[in-house]
Design a protein around this motif. Structure first.
Motif, PDB file in Angstrom:
ATOM      1  N   GLN A 280      -6.100  -8.422  37.178  1.00  0.00           N
ATOM      2  CA  GLN A 280      -7.326  -8.384  37.963  1.00  0.00           C
ATOM      3  C   GLN A 280      -8.512  -7.962  37.106  1.00  0.00           C
ATOM      4  O   GLN A 280      -9.619  -8.506  37.230  1.00  0.00           O
ATOM      5  CB  GLN A 280      -7.160  -7.417  39.148  1.00  0.00           C
ATOM      6  N   THR A 281      -8.284  -6.996  36.215  1.00  0.00           N
ATOM      7  CA  THR A 281      -9.355  -6.537  35.325  1.00  0.00           C
ATOM      8  C   THR A 281      -9.787  -7.650  34.381  1.00  0.00           C
ATOM      9  O   THR A 281     -10.975  -7.820  34.114  1.00  0.00           O
ATOM     10  CB  THR A 281      -8.886  -5.308  34.521  1.00  0.00           C
ATOM     11  N   LYS A 282      -8.834  -8.415  33.874  1.00  0.00           N
ATOM     12  CA  LYS A 282      -9.167  -9.542  33.000  1.00  0.00           C
ATOM     13  C   LYS A 282     -10.072 -10.536  33.718  1.00  0.00           C
ATOM     14  O   LYS A 282     -11.061 -11.014  33.150  1.00  0.00           O
ATOM     15  CB  LYS A 282      -7.893 -10.241  32.532  1.00  0.00           C
ATOM     16  N   GLU A 283      -9.721 -10.843  34.964  1.00  0.00           N
ATOM     17  CA  GLU A 283     -10.524 -11.796  35.719  1.00  0.00           C
ATOM     18  C   GLU A 283     -11.925 -11.243  35.993  1.00  0.00           C
ATOM     19  O   GLU A 283     -12.923 -11.975  35.905  1.00  0.00           O
ATOM     20  CB  GLU A 283      -9.826 -12.139  37.040  1.00  0.00           C
ATOM     21  N   SER A 284     -12.000  -9.961  36.323  1.00  0.00           N
ATOM     22  CA  SER A 284     -13.304  -9.347  36.601  1.00  0.00           C
ATOM     23  C   SER A 284     -14.183  -9.321  35.356  1.00  0.00           C
ATOM     24  O   SER A 284     -15.380  -9.630  35.419  1.00  0.00           O
ATOM     25  CB  SER A 284     -13.113  -7.925  37.134  1.00  0.00           C
ATOM     26  N   VAL A 285     -13.583  -8.972  34.225  1.00  0.00           N
ATOM     27  CA  VAL A 285     -14.341  -8.932  32.973  1.00  0.00           C
ATOM     28  C   VAL A 285     -14.797 -10.332  32.584  1.00  0.00           C
ATOM     29  O   VAL A 285     -15.929 -10.524  32.123  1.00  0.00           O
ATOM     30  CB  VAL A 285     -13.491  -8.297  31.852  1.00  0.00           C
ATOM     31  N   LYS A 286     -13.919 -11.297  32.766  1.00  0.00           N
ATOM     32  CA  LYS A 286     -14.294 -12.682  32.450  1.00  0.00           C
ATOM     33  C   LYS A 286     -15.495 -13.124  33.289  1.00  0.00           C
ATOM     34  O   LYS A 286     -16.427 -13.768  32.789  1.00  0.00           O
ATOM     35  CB  LYS A 286     -13.107 -13.608  32.706  1.00  0.00           C
ATOM     36  N   THR A 287     -15.494 -12.743  34.569  1.00  0.00           N
ATOM     37  CA  THR A 287     -16.618 -13.077  35.444  1.00  0.00           C
ATOM     38  C   THR A 287     -17.899 -12.401  34.961  1.00  0.00           C
ATOM     39  O   THR A 287     -18.975 -13.018  34.922  1.00  0.00           O
ATOM     40  CB  THR A 287     -16.322 -12.642  36.890  1.00  0.00           C
ATOM     41  N   GLU A 288     -17.800 -11.117  34.582  1.00  0.00           N
ATOM     42  CA  GLU A 288     -18.966 -10.390  34.067  1.00  0.00           C
ATOM     43  C   GLU A 288     -19.553 -11.088  32.844  1.00  0.00           C
ATOM     44  O   GLU A 288     -20.775 -11.244  32.728  1.00  0.00           O
ATOM     45  CB  GLU A 288     -18.572  -8.953  33.701  1.00  0.00           C
ATOM     46  N   ILE A 289     -18.686 -11.509  31.937  1.00  0.00           N
ATOM     47  CA  ILE A 289     -19.150 -12.141  30.698  1.00  0.00           C
ATOM     48  C   ILE A 289     -19.832 -13.468  31.005  1.00  0.00           C
ATOM     49  O   ILE A 289     -20.949 -13.735  30.524  1.00  0.00           O
ATOM     50  CB  ILE A 289     -17.974 -12.339  29.726  1.00  0.00           C
ATOM     51  N   TYR A 290     -19.191 -14.314  31.797  1.00  0.00           N
ATOM     52  CA  TYR A 290     -19.771 -15.630  32.099  1.00  0.00           C
ATOM     53  C   TYR A 290     -21.091 -15.510  32.854  1.00  0.00           C
ATOM     54  O   TYR A 290     -22.038 -16.263  32.594  1.00  0.00           O
ATOM     55  CB  TYR A 290     -18.773 -16.474  32.898  1.00  0.00           C
ATOM     56  N   GLN A 291     -21.160 -14.554  33.779  1.00  0.00           N
ATOM     57  CA  GLN A 291     -22.406 -14.363  34.525  1.00  0.00           C
ATOM     58  C   GLN A 291     -23.516 -13.856  33.610  1.00  0.00           C
ATOM     59  O   GLN A 291     -24.669 -14.306  33.717  1.00  0.00           O
ATOM     60  CB  GLN A 291     -22.180 -13.376  35.676  1.00  0.00           C
ATOM     61  N   SER A 292     -23.189 -12.922  32.709  1.00  0.00           N
ATOM     62  CA  SER A 292     -24.198 -12.385  31.800  1.00  0.00           C
ATOM     63  C   SER A 292     -24.712 -13.450  30.846  1.00  0.00           C
ATOM     64  O   SER A 292     -25.920 -13.549  30.585  1.00  0.00           O
ATOM     65  CB  SER A 292     -23.616 -11.211  31.001  1.00  0.00           C
ATOM     66  N   VAL A 293     -23.800 -14.263  30.320  1.00  0.00           N
ATOM     67  CA  VAL A 293     -24.206 -15.348  29.419  1.00  0.00           C
ATOM     68  C   VAL A 293     -25.095 -16.341  30.161  1.00  0.00           C
ATOM     69  O   VAL A 293     -26.111 -16.813  29.631  1.00  0.00           O
ATOM     70  CB  VAL A 293     -22.965 -16.045  28.824  1.00  0.00           C
ATOM     71  N   SER A 294     -24.722 -16.657  31.391  1.00  0.00           N
ATOM     72  CA  SER A 294     -25.532 -17.580  32.188  1.00  0.00           C
ATOM     73  C   SER A 294     -26.917 -16.996  32.464  1.00  0.00           C
ATOM     74  O   SER A 294     -27.932 -17.700  32.378  1.00  0.00           O
ATOM     75  CB  SER A 294     -24.819 -17.889  33.512  1.00  0.00           C
ATOM     76  N   ASP A 295     -26.968 -15.714  32.790  1.00  0.00           N
ATOM     77  CA  ASP A 295     -28.258 -15.067  33.059  1.00  0.00           C
ATOM     78  C   ASP A 295     -29.143 -15.071  31.818  1.00  0.00           C
ATOM     79  O   ASP A 295     -30.354 -15.308  31.908  1.00  0.00           O
ATOM     80  CB  ASP A 295     -28.038 -13.631  33.534  1.00  0.00           C
ATOM     81  N   LEU A 296     -28.548 -14.816  30.665  1.00  0.00           N
ATOM     82  CA  LEU A 296     -29.329 -14.807  29.424  1.00  0.00           C
ATOM     83  C   LEU A 296     -29.896 -16.197  29.129  1.00  0.00           C
ATOM     84  O   LEU A 296     -31.049 -16.343  28.719  1.00  0.00           O
ATOM     85  CB  LEU A 296     -28.462 -14.333  28.256  1.00  0.00           C
ATOM     86  N   SER A 297     -29.077 -17.220  29.330  1.00  0.00           N
ATOM     87  CA  SER A 297     -29.547 -18.586  29.100  1.00  0.00           C
ATOM     88  C   SER A 297     -30.676 -18.940  30.056  1.00  0.00           C
ATOM     89  O   SER A 297     -31.679 -19.544  29.655  1.00  0.00           O
ATOM     90  CB  SER A 297     -28.369 -19.558  29.275  1.00  0.00           C
ATOM     91  N   SER A 298     -30.509 -18.546  31.311  1.00  0.00           N
ATOM     92  CA  SER A 298     -31.543 -18.829  32.306  1.00  0.00           C
ATOM     93  C   SER A 298     -32.840 -18.105  31.981  1.00  0.00           C
ATOM     94  O   SER A 298     -33.934 -18.671  32.086  1.00  0.00           O
ATOM     95  CB  SER A 298     -31.043 -18.421  33.689  1.00  0.00           C
ATOM     96  N   ASN A 299     -32.734 -16.851  31.571  1.00  0.00           N
ATOM     97  CA  ASN A 299     -33.934 -16.074  31.247  1.00  0.00           C
ATOM     98  C   ASN A 299     -34.680 -16.643  30.055  1.00  0.00           C
ATOM     99  O   ASN A 299     -35.916 -16.602  30.004  1.00  0.00           O
ATOM    100  CB  ASN A 299     -33.566 -14.610  30.990  1.00  0.00           C
TER     101      ASN A 299
END
Length: 437
Positions: A345-364
């Protein structure tokens, strides 16, 4: 053009390290991000609690080590007996024990061999030390990430206040022009009232921003251990963050660095140690003991104190313990299975955090260029609206709307920079990068 000149002067009040307070005193403490991060992990109650937990664990290990040493105790006793055991012989009553019994002895007990039980118990305790250290680092990570968020929120609020004050300066200059036009009969009182209304709205916004700024500064003071009455001045700046596209490699970094993964590994290691210790419960224990003392009650003179000793070896063999060992092993196995699920579960949560952060950085990154264009368009619109109003070809409302649009564009650009920096640190947190020493 005067509003652009005023805005430029206001921007020059920002230092290369960040925003300076408008009424800064010599007593203000300058706090950089690095200083704030270091202070946030010093003398924190939660961290001190973990330090005490480490001390407690140290003494528990030392207590367990005592099992390797012999136990020595001394006993002194007095016993008055009656009636005394006796028998008749040759016309006399012969006593078999004295009425006054004195006894003093020193006894030593030592475990000769226990099939590794003591070693396993100490190993289980030592494995817990790594968990406490990783818990310390997790607390530090959360404290420093909270510090980063508050630190840049303060910078954002300060810059927002400057932008709103620049808008107010523009509105006041426009108000002077409007009052001049009223004197010449080319404007109405409505133009003055509408401009003053915009100024009042601006003042209300500044009051709200300053109130929020004070609250954020108080929160920062709490984190870095400052007195709430102490004046501080944060020194920092927003920065552009490059776009990150390889999210999969970041997941590998997170797996090696995130404290949550380390804590799960610590728990599993502790479980293995406990299981190894429990597996030895049914093993026998070889003990030895030796005693030496002085007492009375020996023939031929029952009242004389004499030395006496005893040495022995014993073997303790557990036969049945009510299935405690089996139940404890099953309990540990269940805990290990639960931690396996927690790991996934932690792996999945961390993976989500990383993908969301990368997406936010690209959008910004995309938004930054767009908001810069918005500022450019808004500046030209305001300049044109002012010129048209001064020449009588435009309305007061057009100037006010253009001024508001320019401020909104600048605040939007500031907000995008603010979010970009926060997303950058969110990504660092997601992959487990340390912000503290």
């Amino acid at each position: 053009m005067r509003n652009i000149f005023i805005y430029t002067l206001l921007l020059l009040s920002i230092s290369v390290f960040g925003l300076k307070a408008q009424s800064k005193t010599d007593k203000d403490d300058i706090v950089t991000l690095n200083q704030a991060l270091k202070l946030s992990v010093q003398n924190r109650p939660l961290l001190k609690q973990k330090e005490e937990d480490l001390r407690t664990l140290h003494y528990r290990i030392e207590q367990q080590k005592s099992a390797y040493l012999p136990e020595v105790d001394a006993q002194i006793s007095y016993l008055l007996m009656g009636p005394l055991p006796e028998f008749a012989f040759g016309g006399k009553n012969l006593e078999l024990a004295p009425s006054n019994n004195y006894n003093a002895l020193v006894a030593a007990h030592y475990i000769l061999y226990d099939f590794g039980k003591r070693d396993a118990q100490i190993d289980a305790l030592r494995s817990h030390r790594e968990s406490i250290l990783d818990e310390q680092n997790l607390i530090k990570s959360r404290l420093t990430n909270q510090t980063v968020r508050i630190f840049y929120t303060i910078l954002f609020l300060k810059q927002s206040i400057i932008e709103k004050q620049a808008e107010a300066a523009t509105l006041r200059e426009h108000l002077k022009i409007t009052e001049g036009k009223i004197a010449s009969g080319t404007a109405t009182e409505y133009d003055v009232l509408s401009t003053n209304t915009r100024l009042a709205d601006n003042e209300n916004a500044v009051v709200e921003l300053k109130n929020e700024l004070v609250k954020q500064e108080v929160a920062l003071k709490e984190l870095i251990g400052y007195d709430r009455k102490q004046n501080i001045e944060v020194a920092g700046e927003f920065f552009a963050v490059p776009s990150i596209v390889n999210s999969d490699s970041l997941m590998n970094v997170a797996a090696a660095q995130r404290m949550e993964f380390k804590l799960i590994a610590d728990a599993q290691n502790s479980a293995r140690m406990q299981k190894a210790s429990i597996a030895l419960m049914d093993k026998p224990v070889i003990n030895t003991q030796a005693m030496y003392g002085i007492k009375n009650g020996f023939e031929p003179n029952l009242d004389v104190l004499r030395g006496n000793w005893a040495v022995g070896v014993s073997l303790g063999i557990p036969i049945f313990n009510g299935n405690i060992r089996e139940n404890r092993e099953m309990e540990i196995e269940t805990g290990v299975l639960a931690s396996d699920q927690q790991l996934e579960q932690t792996k999945e949560s961390v993976k989500t955090e990383i993908y969301q952060s990368v997406s936010d950085l690209s959008s910004n990154n995309e938004k930054l260029s767009i908001t810069l264009k918005q500022i450019s368009y808004a500046e030209k619109s305001l300049e044109r609206a002012q010129l048209q109003y001064e020449s009588g070809a435009g309305t007061n409302l057009e100037v006010l709307d253009a001024s508001t649009m320019l401020t909104q564009a600048k605040l939007m650009h500031l907000q995008v920079m603010f979010r970009e920096v926060l997303n950058y640190y969110t990504l660092k947190n997601a992959i487990g990068d340390k912000l503290f020493e």
